[in-house]
Design a protein around this motif. Structure first.
Motif, PDB file in Angstrom:
ATOM      1  N   ILE B 283       1.027  -1.001   0.158  1.00  0.00           N
ATOM      2  CA  ILE B 283      -0.509  -0.045   0.189  1.00  0.00           C
ATOM      3  C   ILE B 283       1.408   1.376  -0.260  1.00  0.00           C
ATOM      4  O   ILE B 283       2.110   1.385   0.420  1.00  0.00           O
ATOM      5  CB  ILE B 283      -0.949   0.289   1.342  1.00  0.00           C
ATOM      6  CG1 ILE B 283      -2.082   0.498   0.995  1.00  0.00           C
ATOM      7  CG2 ILE B 283      -0.805   0.269   2.114  1.00  0.00           C
ATOM      8  CD1 ILE B 283      -3.542   0.469   1.847  1.00  0.00           C
ATOM      9  N   ILE B 343     -10.815  -8.414  -1.847  1.00  0.00           N
ATOM     10  CA  ILE B 343      -9.752  -8.930  -1.324  1.00  0.00           C
ATOM     11  C   ILE B 343      -9.750  -9.244  -2.456  1.00  0.00           C
ATOM     12  O   ILE B 343      -8.870  -9.230  -3.791  1.00  0.00           O
ATOM     13  CB  ILE B 343      -9.602  -9.537   0.061  1.00  0.00           C
ATOM     14  CG1 ILE B 343     -10.094  -8.900   1.036  1.00  0.00           C
ATOM     15  CG2 ILE B 343      -7.911  -9.478  -0.024  1.00  0.00           C
ATOM     16  CD1 ILE B 343      -9.434  -7.394   1.654  1.00  0.00           C
ATOM     17  N   LYS B 399      -0.873  -5.830  -2.742  1.00  0.00           N
ATOM     18  CA  LYS B 399      -2.274  -5.107  -2.846  1.00  0.00           C
ATOM     19  C   LYS B 399      -2.766  -6.449  -1.054  1.00  0.00           C
ATOM     20  O   LYS B 399      -3.164  -5.939  -0.540  1.00  0.00           O
ATOM     21  CB  LYS B 399      -3.626  -5.240  -3.639  1.00  0.00           C
ATOM     22  CG  LYS B 399      -4.395  -3.605  -3.073  1.00  0.00           C
ATOM     23  CD  LYS B 399      -4.907  -3.113  -3.873  1.00  0.00           C
ATOM     24  CE  LYS B 399      -5.973  -2.045  -3.698  1.00  0.00           C
ATOM     25  NZ  LYS B 399      -7.255  -2.206  -4.902  1.00  0.00           N
ATOM     26  N   GLN B 400      -2.815  -7.672  -2.226  1.00  0.00           N
ATOM     27  CA  GLN B 400      -4.078  -8.756  -0.879  1.00  0.00           C
ATOM     28  C   GLN B 400      -3.266  -8.190   0.680  1.00  0.00           C
ATOM     29  O   GLN B 400      -3.900  -9.129   1.326  1.00  0.00           O
ATOM     30  CB  GLN B 400      -4.044  -9.441  -1.767  1.00  0.00           C
ATOM     31  CG  GLN B 400      -5.247  -9.630  -2.972  1.00  0.00           C
ATOM     32  CD  GLN B 400      -5.297 -10.496  -3.991  1.00  0.00           C
ATOM     33  OE1 GLN B 400      -4.371 -11.746  -4.108  1.00  0.00           O
ATOM     34  NE2 GLN B 400      -5.642 -10.737  -5.250  1.00  0.00           N
ATOM     35  N   GLN B 403      -3.929  -5.910   2.375  1.00  0.00           N
ATOM     36  CA  GLN B 403      -5.180  -5.598   2.950  1.00  0.00           C
ATOM     37  C   GLN B 403      -5.629  -6.772   4.373  1.00  0.00           C
ATOM     38  O   GLN B 403      -5.441  -6.166   5.127  1.00  0.00           O
ATOM     39  CB  GLN B 403      -6.568  -5.982   2.146  1.00  0.00           C
ATOM     40  CG  GLN B 403      -6.351  -4.776   1.473  1.00  0.00           C
ATOM     41  CD  GLN B 403      -7.203  -5.346  -0.021  1.00  0.00           C
ATOM     42  OE1 GLN B 403      -6.836  -5.717  -0.399  1.00  0.00           O
ATOM     43  NE2 GLN B 403      -8.849  -4.480   0.178  1.00  0.00           N
ATOM     44  N   GLU B 407      -5.946  -6.220   8.532  1.00  0.00           N
ATOM     45  CA  GLU B 407      -6.776  -6.820   8.600  1.00  0.00           C
ATOM     46  C   GLU B 407      -6.050  -7.182  10.175  1.00  0.00           C
ATOM     47  O   GLU B 407      -6.869  -7.569  11.329  1.00  0.00           O
ATOM     48  CB  GLU B 407      -7.611  -7.508   8.288  1.00  0.00           C
ATOM     49  CG  GLU B 407      -8.386  -8.856   8.451  1.00  0.00           C
ATOM     50  CD  GLU B 407      -9.900  -8.172   8.998  1.00  0.00           C
ATOM     51  OE1 GLU B 407      -9.949  -6.998   8.655  1.00  0.00           O
ATOM     52  OE2 GLU B 407     -10.546  -8.500   9.974  1.00  0.00           O
TER      53      GLU B 407
END
Lengths: 581, 581
Positions: B283, B343, B399-400, B403, B407
């Motif tokens: 990110i 996602i 990106k996944q 994320q 989380e």
């Protein structure tokens, strides 16, 4: 690093230091083997010296510099042999060792000097160059300081600056709204706020008892000279306050600004009833830097055989100190001045109170010297003074005398730009009858509270409002009022103003509903920030206290705005062009 | 005078004083012959006591009080027998001698308490009541303080706050403009500024070397959650500065705000290249309150017979400290979480680094324990940790994982609301290829300067920009760049961005012309003020840090804006409705 110092800070104490400065070439000139370059930034001007005998290449480069080139130079600070006492940096110069041209410049379309040769249109088109002029920079810096001191003072007094929205609902405060079509809400429009009036009242309902905001407002009016479609207000509101609390708070604010920004002690602010302002100064914002009050002369002048006075609702005059020596030509010129359509008087009667105690007058066919002496006595005139008398319909005559008074103040040098006199004007009428629309409209705005006792007054036109204006040197710089905080009274007010129940609900339902949930007594004020800055800067025009102003057609000639939008934009906004071919 | 004290300031030292307070009834309750009334204002709550044995009429009046009535009461301060340690005024009460009901209140539609029973829609419709809640008042006061400290700090650093116009020309910064039809200029429109970008650059050309403004901006975008059509920026620009100067200045501003408003020492702000942010955090605005970097595992995982990994452009993973004891259910749930469409991962491989030094894995059919140990070593895992691995196309996989990392940070309590970690992200790409429009567009904006050396780089996609973002706890709170200040480079940039010569001249001619008259090197930054306040308030949503926000359809449900305009307005504005029936 582009600079160690700005162009305004080097002094004799820096002699011997190696420094780097950056800025704009004010002027470059060769003088024998030396090239002198004045470098300017917003802090001042510093002189660079390039010496051909030391570095010919560097000197060659310096000789290519044109006006407004952006340069960076470094060298050693040394004492000047030929000091310039008019410049803060005038005791030193920089013996330049390096020079970098950071950006070139075309020859600017007007000179970047204190006074420029650029006309208004050219200055506005190239506003970014006009803004380089020290005269304009001082205004912009003054504006920053006034805003900063305002915020500082109000914050210290416990006020909170709270931002209110710009995309709101149409609020009818006398002027047209600018509107913004909504793409997401078909056929609907936002309006830009004419002021945050209803929001600040809601904030009072919310319990933020001291609110302020320095905020942009918008009015789509036909522009008069020195009026802008967008302008800035110092917007303020307080809860649990009487009129006295508001007056004390905001004259203290003005005192603080005057002291910190101008180092002027404003002192106590005088107060005057609206009716007295009109009667004695012919205007609701008297310039009290000088006296010269209007004296009413009906008793002394009517029924003495002069039909002009006999037919007049009001005969009144001004005593002009020491002006008995005005020539016939000067008096004729003044007479023509009041007869101009902008003033509209039918004529001007004069009486000279001669130094020898005699009187001379333009109406001596109708009035004796004794009668002239009576006028003089009533007007507090002494030998050497000039009396000027106008007659006619009351309101018009007062207004004409008010204008004449200001003109005389100008001519006699009584309105000094460096003298500041503030005045509260109080007890404005609540309502004005609109002949055309055949209903009352609010003198201030529909949220203004009537003065106590309004319930029992039968003649509604006589009701005074809890409204007040703050004047500075004959300009209204702030206006406000104690507000209505009860739903029933607010409804009654809308009724008086010819706003139907449905319309009131549609436009102000949210405010009236808010009043049902515990609205506290509250009141406030708004300062015209552009005007305040201009006055503090000793100028009457606001234009040069706004970085990017619009012209009298509401255009930004630098941007070329407004401008057409494309078909897709029309389509997305659910509107069509209705421009007639 | 409505009050001698507010409802938050009386203490034991005031005992014996005769005081007057005004405020809202929080609660009124009878207790034998006594009636207790809690009066609230934004400063606190003070208890009044009415005693039937002393004044029955007064007590009767007190018994009529309802929630949110506005009252004024006076009496004598006395020590409470039953003190309330949770309230600043809890040591005292007022023995009430007078009571005036200033305004009644209907029963409010929700409770005015710290936590309310009102839903979002109801709160927004009655925002003026919602704003009374202490929880919301703290946010509004915090916002005031952040603005005040920002202005104080920047003013002390020599910055000038300069107001720029709101009625401007369309500027294409990625989003749609809100437009305003001009009545005086038929068929033409103003646009509301998406930011004062071009104006602040012009101010640099004008020599105002340190500019700032806390200013409203407007974007007509389809609203996502927590985005407002109007929002506030701290907008800043400086001349004669390098990137380093800008970074130093504005991290010092953030440090000042954090210290004065929150009493938190932020310390040095770390820096990270954009490429590293993407590689290690997936990110461009990493939350660096916790580590858990992404580790690339291609070398250790490919060509080992597991076709999923072999076909992937990237295989990479996260090491979750102390999570080896996750149950099968927890791991399945995490797997489902990454496979959600938001996602979009194809699956999740896990390896448990057991406490006994053994390894357990979801891919033990393809990888031996030794291989798992190699992964663990590469990822810096220790016994008790859990490895989570995702594979696929490089950008998507990063990106996944980014994320998933956030989380996990949430689930593990690593993202503490009271901990603040700032980060500069540097060296953003200059351009991004737009597949659809088949030209580049600017990652930051078209005025951003390419990093030195751009002239010689053949592959334009590799060019980095002199752009920077300031992140706080994984949120972008500010972004800016060093700008282009030369006309030729700016023209080249527009060309790269597919803006034709004519369009560039039409839209930005004024700026490019300004660059010809001695534009200095300059750069700046803009802070998202709403977001900054929300983060300092420990919340992620900006809505309750704006006094009067709009909902997700861009509506103000309290005002019922936007709303239709009347036919005369359409006519005067030279537009017609194009709403389809």
């Amino acid at each position: 690093m582009y600079r160690t110092h700005n162009c305004g800070e080097l002094r004799l104490t820096n002699v011997g230091e190696h420094v780097t400065i950056s800025g704009w070439v004010q002027i470059a000139r060769e003088f024998g083997s030396l090239t002198f370059v004045d470098v300017r930034d917003r802090y001042g001007i510093t002189q660079l010296v390039f010496d051909r005998s030391q570095d010919a290449d560097l000197c060659d480069l310096a000789d290519t510099l044109g006006r407004e080139f952006v340069i960076q130079a470094s060298g050693t600070v040394r004492e000047r042999s030929n000091k310039n006492p008019n410049r803060a940096t005038g005791d030193i110069e920089i013996d330049a060792k390096t020079l970098t041209i950071l950006n070139k410049s075309k020859v600017p379309p007007f000179t970047i000097e204190e006074e420029t040769d650029g006309g208004d249109d050219l200055r506005m088109k190239y506003r970014y160059l006009d803004l380089r002029r020290p005269a304009v920079q001082r205004n912009i810096i003054l504006r920053h300081e006034v805003a900063a001191e305002t915020r500082k003072y109000l914050s210290e007094q416990g006020f909170l600056e709270i931002e209110t929205p710009f995309l709101i609902k149409s609020t009818p405060e006398g002027a047209r709204d600018f509107v913004v079509p909504s793409r997401m809400n078909e056929g609907q429009f936002y309006a830009l706020p004419q002021s945050p009036q209803t929001f600040k009242q809601l904030l009072m309902v919310s319990g933020y008892d001291k609110y302020f905001q320095i905020v942009r407002c918008f009015r789509d009016e036909d522009l008069r000279a020195d009026r802008q479609p967008e302008f800035t207000q110092i917007d303020c509101e307080m809860s649990f306050v009487t009129r006295e609390d508001v007056l004390q708070t905001f004259e203290a604010l003005l005192r603080h600004i005057m002291k910190t920004v101008k180092n002027i002690d404003l002192g106590e602010v005088e107060r005057m009833a609206y009716d007295d302002a009109i009667r004695f100064y012919g205007i609701d914002k008297p310039d009290t830097r000088f006296e010269m009050k209007i004296t009413e002369l009906n008793e002394l002048t009517q029924n003495k055989g002069f039909v002009v006075f006999d037919n007049a609702e009001l005969v009144a005059g001004l005593c002009v100190e020491g002006a008995a020596n005005y020539t016939r030509k000067q008096l004729d010129e003044l007479t023509n001045w009041v007869k101009r359509p902008q003033i509209g008087a039918k004529g001007l009667v004069w009486v000279k109170c001669n130094a020898d105690g005699s009187f001379n007058s333009s109406v001596k066919k109708f009035f004796t010297e004794e009668q002239s002496a009576e006028w003089a006595a009533k007007m507090g005139a002494k030998e050497g003074d000039l009396l000027l008398v106008i007659s006619g319909e009351k309101d018009k005559t007062r207004k004409q005398l008010g204008q004449l008074r200001l003109e005389l103040g100008n001519r006699l040098g009584l309105r000094k730009a460096d003298e500041f006199k503030a005045l509260w004007v109080l007890d404005f009428p609540l309502l004005e009858w609109d002949e055309e629309l055949e209903h009352y409209h609010a003198c201030h705005h529909p949220f203004t509270r009537p003065k106590d006792g309004y319930e029992s007054i039968e003649n509604i036109a006589e009701i005074k409002a809890e409204a007040y204006d703050l004047c500075l040197n004959g300009n209204e710089i702030a206006g406000g009022s104690i507000r209505i905080h009860e739903r029933d009274l607010q409804e009654k007010m809308f009724e008086l103003l010819g706003v139907g129940k449905e319309e009131a609900e549609e436009k102000f339902g949210f405010l009236m509903r808010a009043f049902e949930y515990g609205a506290p007594p509250h009141g406030g004020i708004a300062f015209g920030f552009d005007r305040l800055c201009a006055l503090l800067g000793g100028q009457e025009s606001i234009r040069d206290f706004i970085a990017f102003p619009k012209n009298n057609s509401g255009r930004d000639v630098m941007l070329n705005a407004p401008s057409p939008i494309d078909d897709l934009q029309y389509k997305e906004l659910h509107i069509a062009s209705a421009v007639e071919e």
